[in-house]
Design a protein around this motif. Structure first.
Motif, short mmCIF file in Angstrom:
data_model
loop_
_atom_site.label_atom_id
_atom_site.label_comp_id
_atom_site.label_asym_id
_atom_site.label_seq_id
_atom_site.Cartn_x
_atom_site.Cartn_y
_atom_site.Cartn_z
N ASP A 114 13.04 7.54 5.08
CA ASP A 114 11.88 7.35 5.95
C ASP A 114 12.35 7.07 7.38
OD1 ASP A 114 9.43 6.75 7.05
OD2 ASP A 114 9.22 4.81 6.05
N ARG A 159 0.81 -1.23 0.00
CA ARG A 159 0.00 0.00 0.00
C ARG A 159 0.84 1.27 0.00
NH1 ARG A 159 -3.78 -3.08 3.39
NH2 ARG A 159 -5.64 -3.45 2.13
N LYS A 160 1.98 1.27 0.70
CA LYS A 160 2.75 2.52 0.77
C LYS A 160 3.44 2.86 -0.54
CE LYS A 160 6.97 0.56 2.85
NZ LYS A 160 7.85 0.61 4.03
#
Length: 232
Positions: free
Chosen positions: A144, A27-28
């Motif tokens: 990140d 999903r990311k």
């Protein structure tokens, strides 16, 4: 978890558990313009490899083949990141060919999606392994930092970059940051521990024994019979 397994077997879909983890991780990498995701034999294979800490040379070759056949942007990005992470868990000297492959893959991924900070972290890790320490630190500065997994590995690869640059004190400080996260044991990620261990071996640092996570059950699994190497 037991209840989930009962549902899986009741529906005769043994791939569901791996597929669920795969979709959650995918999903990311998705963007609003992506078409709806649909499971395929290829995604089921990658889902299993994603959940497996140790991959053989044959597994990596299969991932490379799947990557070459992947057209959906989000799955291609996820597959590049997954493949790179698995290779980074192997000793740096194990296969020089893989370093060239990593360089090309991660450069491509960042060019495809420069907005994804997780890809910049992976790119920085690869550059640190290649000894391109200033480029590595620049990439890692944009990586990140949203969870312990990423913070731990970013610190380890900053340590590697500083080591290559001869900045031993900075390298030691970054390793302490990485070790502190490993000691917390609330994330117990065997791949992360293997990667940090590989970086320590490369630099001559010793990783504290208490940082080792418990051995996961999935590590003892062989690829299920339902994972085919080729699409039907």
């Amino acid at each position: 978890m037991l209840a989930f397994w009962k549902i899986v077997w009741k529906e005769h879909d043994p791939s569901a558990l791996f597929r669920q983890s795969y979709l959650s991780a995918l999903r990311k990498y998705m963007s609003p313009g992506d078409p709806p995701w649909q499971a395929t034999g290829q995604s089921d294979r990658v889902a299993f490899y994603f959940a497996t800490p140790d991959l053989t040379d044959e597994d990596l070759q299969a991932l490379e083949a799947d990557l070459a056949a992947t057209l959906l942007r989000s799955e291609r990005l996820f597959l590049i990141d997954t493949t790179a992470t698995k290779i980074l868990a192997r000793p740096a000297q194990s296969a020089p060919r893989l370093n060239t492959y990593l360089d090309r893959l991660t450069e491509t991924a960042v060019a495809m999606a420069p907005e994804l900070r997780t890809l910049k972290g992976t790119r920085g890790a690869v550059l640190a392994r290649l000894g391109r320490h200033e480029e590595a630190l620049n990439a890692l500065s944009e990586a990140d930092e949203s969870d312990d997994f990423n913070r731990c590995l970013n610190a380890a690869f900053r340590a590697l970059a500083h080591h290559h640059a001869g900045r031993k004190d900075l390298a030691a400080a970054e390793f302490e940051t990485s070790f502190a996260i490993l000691r917390s044991h609330d994330w117990a990620n065997p791949v992360g521990w293997k990667i940090v261990t590989t970086v320590c071996v490369e630099t001559g640092f010793s990783i504290p024994t208490e940082c080792e996570p418990p051995k996961p059950y999935v590590e003892s699994l062989a690829p299920p019979r339902w994972i085919a190497r080729k699409e039907a």
